[in-house]
Structures are given as C-alpha cells and as structure tokens.
Design an enzyme around this catalytic site. Structure first.
Site, mmCIF file in Angstrom:
data_model
loop_
_atom_site.group_PDB
_atom_site.id
_atom_site.type_symbol
_atom_site.label_atom_id
_atom_site.label_comp_id
_atom_site.label_asym_id
_atom_site.label_seq_id
_atom_site.Cartn_x
_atom_site.Cartn_y
_atom_site.Cartn_z
ATOM 1 N N SER A 1 4.982 -3.062 3.284
ATOM 2 C CA SER A 1 4.071 -2.275 2.712
ATOM 3 C C SER A 1 2.958 -3.172 1.744
ATOM 4 C CB SER A 1 4.934 -1.106 1.713
ATOM 5 O OG SER A 1 5.215 -1.637 0.719
ATOM 6 N N ASP A 2 1.889 -2.760 1.581
ATOM 7 C CA ASP A 2 1.119 -2.968 0.538
ATOM 8 C C ASP A 2 1.753 -2.617 -1.087
ATOM 9 O OD1 ASP A 2 -0.872 -4.536 -0.848
ATOM 10 O OD2 ASP A 2 -2.566 -3.722 0.339
ATOM 11 N N TYR A 3 1.515 -3.462 -1.945
ATOM 12 C CA TYR A 3 2.161 -3.219 -3.214
ATOM 13 C C TYR A 3 1.793 -1.669 -3.681
ATOM 14 C CZ TYR A 3 3.316 -8.026 -4.467
ATOM 15 O OH TYR A 3 3.809 -9.287 -4.405
ATOM 16 N N TYR B 1 -4.206 0.558 2.403
ATOM 17 C CA TYR B 1 -4.011 1.676 1.614
ATOM 18 C C TYR B 1 -4.650 2.983 1.950
ATOM 19 C CZ TYR B 1 -2.312 -1.513 -2.455
ATOM 20 O OH TYR B 1 -1.618 -2.481 -3.355
#
Length: 800
Positions: A336-338, A305
């Site tokens: 991708s991260d959330y 992030y």
C-alpha cells in the site's frame, strides 16, 4: 530495562564482520546439519518447498504480522538515543514483523512530520543505518519464534534517499536524457548504496504517465509518454534488481508506483480522481506497468491514492487482481501507499472504519499495509469472523516469504557495518552523477549562438538567482556529502579561465526550501524589489549574465496532506522572477537563463527574450560542475523534453499523443505548445532522413524494420535522439495522431553519418478495439522519424 545502543551493537559486532564471508549462514539454527534443521532453514532446498514448510509452521498471528509494516510506531521500539531496543520490539511485536520502513531516518513517532524529515533532525549516516538494520534483523532472526527476517524499504526516486548517499538528477531530468543505459547504471549505484546499509526494497521507480503539469509530483515521473515511461522504468528496475534470482548482494527489490491514473488528477491536485475510462487506462496508463511486469522480475507494485470511476485503487479488485495478476501474471507483492488503506475511511468515505477498510483492501489485492498497521491490526478478527479466509491470508504470506527467501535474507539479512561508509558516494558514483547531469540538460533556445561561451569573450560575468548558490535537488532527497552549486562550478571555471565572476541574489522564492516542512513562507515582494534593484545595478558593469530561475523543493512538491500542499494553479515562474528577468533583459546584455525546476514551466518571457535558455531540471549533487561543462562546451546538450511545455494553463491538458478531434482552436490564443514533446537543441546541427522500411507491406501478425539515417552537419561533436512515431491512419476506434514507439540517442562526430534501426512489431501497431480486445487492423500506418514530435519525415506501411 532496554539495553543501550553501544551494548547491543557490541553483541552484533561479530555479525557485521561475518556478513561478507561467502556461505556463512546467519539464520538461527541454519548452521545445523541438514537432517536436524527445519526445511525452511536449509539454504539448498527449493524456495517453494521452504516457503510451504515455513507457512505450515506459522500461526495466524505470525502470518498477519508479515503483512504489516512499522514506521511512525518505531519510536516505541527505540531507546532515547533512537537506537533499536530488542526487548521493546519483542513486547510490541511478539509474532515478528514483515516490513520496516525507512531505517535510515529518525522518525520519532506520530508527532513527527509525516515524510520523516522536516529538516530539524539529521538522519542516520551509512554506518549507523547499517548498525540499526543489523539490530532489527538480529532481533527478528534470534528473538522471534521462527526467525523470519524483515524487508527493509527505503525511498530511491533519483538515488538512495538517505544521508550522504549519491544524489542524481530528478526523475524528470533522467527521462530527458533519453538514455536507458545511463538510468540502469544510476539505479545500480542506488541499489549498491542501499544494500550497503541493509535496505533490500526500493519504493521506486515511479512509472506514472504524467499529463498534468500543475501536479507537484510530475518531477517524480518520466514524463507524458507511455513508451518513455516503460523504457526508463525498465532500466531502473534492472539497475535496482538485475534480472536473476536469488537477488545479488549489491541489488535490491524494486516497487512500481503508482497503479494507476495518478498522473492526471482532477484539477491538477494530488490524489484527485482520475477521470479516465478503461480504454485510456489500457492504452495510456497501463502500458509501463504491463511492460515491466512482463519483461522484468519486478518484486512489488504500489497502488495509487486516487479513485478511478468511483473506486479507489486500494479497493479496486479489477485493477489489482483481475488485471495485475490474472491478465499480466504478476507474482510479487502489492504494497500500500502510505496511509492509503486508512484513507479509504478518512479521504474516500468508502469504509466506515479501519477494519472495514482492511477488508476492502485485502479483497482487492493489497498484501501489505504501510507505513504502520491500522486496519491490518484487525485482520485476525476478520479471519475469525469468516470474512477473510485462511487460504487468502496464506496466498499473501506465501508471496511475502518467497521474496525473503529469494533475496537470501534467511541466510544473511545483515549489512557489513565496516564497509557501509566506503560503499557510499564512491568516486565512480560521483562521476556518474556528473555524467547524468550533463546528459539530462535540454537546450531550449540558442538562436544567437551565445552558447557555448568563449572564455576569452566572457569578460565580467554576473551570476544571478538565489538558487545559483543554494542549490535545490528536488523532492525525495536527503543531504548528500556535497552539493556543487552553480556558483561553485562557475567560480572554479572563472579561476581556471581567467575571467571575473560576481554574484547578486537577484530574486528569492521562499524563506527556506525544506521539502518536508508543512508551512511555506514566500519571500515578500518588497524584499525582492530590493534584490532586483541591486541585481540591475550589478548588471550594468557586467559583460555576460547567467541567471538561475525556476522552482525549489517547496514551490512544487508532493501534497501529502491538507496542511502540506504542493500543487499549483499556474505554470508561470513563481514570485518576482519574471520581474527580475524583464529588468535584466532591458539592459541588452548577453544573458543565459538556467532553469532549475521539477515541473514544466510556461516561460514565455524567457523563450522570447533570453539569448540562451537551458532546461536543467534538478540536476543532483553535481549541478555546478555540470553547468560549467555545458556553458563552456565541454559537454554538448543532448537531452530532449519528456513532456510538452504549455504556454498557459488554459491549454491544459497538453500532451503530444492527442486524438484527432482535439485542439480545434481558441479565439484568444494558439493550441500549440511553447515547446513540444521530444524537443531539444544542440551546439551542432543534425539532418535526419525519412524512415525507410525493410518491408513496406506486412501481414497483421508480421514485423518489419525501419531505418533512419542521421548526420551531424555541424562543426562539433554532439548527441541526437532519433525518434520514431507511428499513426494508424484509419481505425475502428479513434487513435492518437502520433505515438512514440522507439528512440535512440546517438553521439556523432562532425560529418559522421549513422543508420539507426527500429523494429516495428505487432505490439507497436495493435490497439484495443470496440470489444476491448487487442487487434492489429489491416490498413495503412504512417511511420514518422525526426528529432522531436513536430519536425518529422514520413513513409507509409501497409498491413494487409
């Protein structure tokens, strides 16, 4: 009108029965003769040829669908009972679906908690998850034009994060074992349990190098050392995935998280900027990622992030393309991260809208947006506008399809519903959870020899602490079939050994400890004042006291939103725990303190006054059984700290592999840690020799071998972790005072001696010079060996 769950499952019931029959091809049309089947449906055809054949048949919308994931939006695909509805899926996703998030949870839409579990709703068990996955895959295979199966991802930080799955010690505890063989076994079990329900991609392991103990996510890591993170991370990947393709039926793909700098956020707050330069990235944060990409078949990488030097990782082409793919040769997918792509808009102010964020992410090298498409809904517009080329989309989709072919999903994407329960929390998995808990504990103090306890001398035992009964197992956990509390473990011990056991709560941290709840309700001081008074009164008649202190899943955790915080300004025990400890210590009774926690704590009072102190971390579902074994000597603590424990936040950052100019001193305190990296005691004693070198002089491209003798000079069987450190004595750029380059955990009987060998290769001596090129410079290197990063013996290696 959508069909109901029972009706739909009846239609796929036969699929479940066929799922374990070797050679049965389940893809639509795959049973046709090779001459009549499309090349991509021919199981015996080369994977690359199958990929290209399918790719050329796909429309641009079908390709983009492969780059998207569904999680919060799955409520729109479900019936009222949360079963999957293929008619709704067909309407919402006419072009198919690339990935499905957390099929085991009952995520009910955007109004639900972002982590998918605020504790109000029980998630799916093994059989129901398998049924759900099969329903999704049946729709994908038979209800879409091309029949492309779906990647099913789940969390698996310290075991499969799903209801009834086996819960192992938290990641930081597994790191304390210094036992990669054990870690590989653990994630083999996690993979087996995941695949039994139909999941095929784990969002783990976390190989962030963690240098910030205020950060609530430090428990998810393998600690502060790049070498340990790399070795343990590699073991986890091998456990998840094996080292061969196609993917075995009891294996899943793994995802490296989070690239990178995530573990040293500004101010210790989650997703804060990583204020580090390229040299620090390459020498400290990159190595675990590079090691695993070069040495395993890792399938996926997740960016972090945070930003680095003004560029968030999800928009950092240098990071995700130049380094990850071009330098290291990564061939898998980036996930991708959330919500991280959208955070380019909402958090970083790097993009004005989701469409622009998607453009930045794709150009940087992010293949799949999770958990739901937002910016990636605009990809077709970006292609039509010429901002993203068809070739760029094809390159991404080619990678995604290759994973699906190599996992065998086109032949059989289904779970065996009938076996899902039986393959969950099996006796061997539970036994392994107990072994892991025993091997993860770190003995920090035992100077009076109180441990191991002698049953005939225990007398009246008093157990204190709210989490002695209500056992925390750490973040990224669901509800196992059974969690053995410390109270339960010691109750069985008392009954078997004939001593008495009493319990008093003593102190409470929070009113509830559900990790996913946003609000934290801390226990009022007046409540704890009463509990402490009751505990002191009970302690007056006790002969031996065991006190359980530390944290829980709310007092330090992932801070994933502004209304869901988890980082701390202090490293001290939270609440009134020190008040309880002082009151108990004042009685002068033999007292053992057990720490159940996920982050290193500044336990100065406990270190000074407890008779024995065990860092247990979060031990998983077998906590109580492991504690009983450790306290009574059936297991001998052999774990080591994977992090330095600071005395105070004013010392931060505190890590062992520091530079020569660091820590000159303070006028009001010391620069030394409370407990150093690699530290851990035992119920026996060991002697470790200085290292001897097979060749004390080598060339810049040469190698040698260091040998270290370790002897058990005590009276009981025990484990020692022999640690090898290296220092480049003089270099053209500054280098750390110590760097761990090898470790081995050995078990020795009383009087036994063993010789431990470490190969020293150019990769252990090189560094990045002023031109940012890897070099081994001529000169002397000090080679150290010992039981931790402080108590070391040395020899000299000359490189000419």
């Amino acid at each position: 009108m959508g069909i109901k769950r029972r009706e739909f499952l009846a239609s796929v019931g036969g699929i479940a029965g066929l799922a374990v029959v070797p050679g049965v091809a389940m893809a639509q049309g795959a049973t046709a003769a090779k001459g009549g089947a499309a090349l991509y449906k021919q199981a015996g055809a080369p994977v690359d040829a199958r990929v290209e054949d399918l790719l050329k048949r796909m429309t641009i919308d079908e390709k983009i669908a492969q780059m998207q994931c569904v999680w919060q939006q799955k409520a729109a695909l479900q019936n009222a009972d949360t079963s999957f509805n293929p008619d709704k899926a067909r309407a919402a996703h006419p072009h198919g679906m690339g990935m499905f998030a957390r099929p085991s949870d009952r995520q009910l839409g955007a109004a639900a908690n972002v982590a998918g579990d605020a504790g109000e709703t029980a998630h799916r068990g093994p059989r129901e998850t398998a049924e759900y996955v099969n329903a999704v895959q049946k729709w994908a295979m038979e209800g879409t034009r091309l029949g492309i199966p779906v990647l099913m991802h789940e969390e698996a930080l310290h075991g499969y994060v799903a209801r009834e799955a086996t819960s192992f010690p938290q990641a930081i505890g597994l790191a304390s074992s210094f036992d990669p063989v054990l870690v590989e076994k653990i994630f083999s079990v996690a993979a087996r349990e995941m695949r039994a329900r139909g999941a095929n991609l784990a969002l783990a392991p976390v190989v962030d190098v963690a240098r910030e103990p205020r950060w609530g996510r430090i428990e998810e890591t393998y600690g502060e050392d790049p070498h340990v993170c790399g070795v343990m991370g590699k073991a986890a990947v091998l456990g998840f995935s094996g080292n061969t393709l196609p993917l075995a039926q009891d294996k899943v793909y793994a995802t490296l998280k989070h690239m990178t700098g995530h573990g040293q956020p500004e101010s210790g707050t989650n997703i804060g900027p990583a204020n580090v330069g390229e040299r620090t990235l390459r020498e400290d944060f990159f190595p675990p990622f590079e090691k695993l990409i070069r040495e395993t078949r890792i399938a996926a990488v997740m960016p972090s992030y945070n930003e680095i030097d003004g560029i968030p990782s999800h928009a950092n082409r240098w990071l995700l393309t130049d380094v990850l793919r071009k330098e290291w040769g990564f061939k898998g997918v980036t996930v991708s991260d959330y919500m991280a792509v959208n955070e380019l808009v909402t958090r970083h102010s790097l993009a004005a809208n989701p469409k622009e964020a998607a453009l930045r992410a794709v150009k940087a090298g992010v293949d799949i947006e999770t958990p739901d498409p937002l910016g990636y809904l605009k990809l077709s517009e970006l292609v039509r506008e010429g901002k993203i080329s068809n070739a760029e989309i094809d390159a991404i989709v080619r990678r995604i399809l290759k994973l699906k072919f190599e996992a065998g999903l086109f032949e059989n994407p289904y779970a065996d519903v009938a076996q899902a329960n039986a393959r969950t929390a099996t006796p061997d998995a539970i036994a392994l959870a107990l072994e892991a808990a025993r091997r993860s504990a770190v003995l920090l103090k035992n100077d009076k020899g109180l441990l191991p306890l002698q049953p005939n001398k225990v007398g009246r035992m008093l157990l204190l602490g709210t989490h002695a009964k209500d056992t925390p197992i750490g973040g990224y956990s669901d509800v196992p079939r059974h969690v053995v509390s410390v109270y339960e473990g010691l109750q069985k011990e008392a009954q078997a050994q004939g001593f008495s056991l009493a319990y008093s709560e003593g102190v409470r941290l929070t009113e509830g400890r559900v990790w996913g709840k946003d609000q934290i309700v801390f226990t009022k001081p007046e409540v704890n004042a009463r509990l402490i008074a009751e505990a002191v009164e009970a302690a007056k008649s006790a002969d031996t006291i065991v006190m359980v202190l530390g944290d829980n899943e709310q007092t330090a955790r992932e801070a994933w939103a502004d209304n869901h915080l988890g980082d701390r300004t202090s490293l001290d025990l939270i609440g009134q725990q020190n008040d309880l400890a002082r009151a108990i210590f004042a009685l002068g009774k033999p007292t053992v303190v057990l720490l159940l926690n996920g982050r290193p704590l500044s336990v100065n009072l406990l270190a000074e006054r407890a008779d024995a102190l065990l860092e247990c971390w979060y031990m998983g579902q077998e906590t109580g059984n492991a504690v009983a074994d450790l306290l009574f000597g059936r297991a001998n603590p052999g774990g080591k700290l994977p992090v330095s424990i600071a005395r105070d936040t004013g010392q931060l950052p505190m890590y062992y592999n520091r530079k020569p100019s660091s820590r000159r001193g303070y006028i009001d305190g010391t620069t030394t840690p409370l407990f150093p990296f690699g530290f851990g005691l035992s119920y026996t004693r060991f002697e470790i020799s200085a290292p001897t070198l097979q060749a004390a002089r080598i060339g810049t491209g040469g190698s040698t071998r260091a040998q270290v003798q370790v002897r058990n000079v005590g009276n009981v069987r025990g484990d020692e972790v022999v640690q090898l450190y290296i220092r480049d004595d003089v270099s053209s750029v500054t280098r750390p005072l110590l760097e761990l380059k090898g470790f081995q955990r050995v078990t020795l009987e009383p009087g036994e001696t063993r010789t431990v060998s470490f190969d020293i290769k150019p990769t252990d001596l090189w560094f990045f010079n002023a031109e940012m090129k890897r070099v081994v410079e001529p000169g002397t290197f000090t080679i150290f060996a010992g039981p931790n990063s402080v108590d070391l013996k040395k020899t000299t290696l000359t490189v000419a």
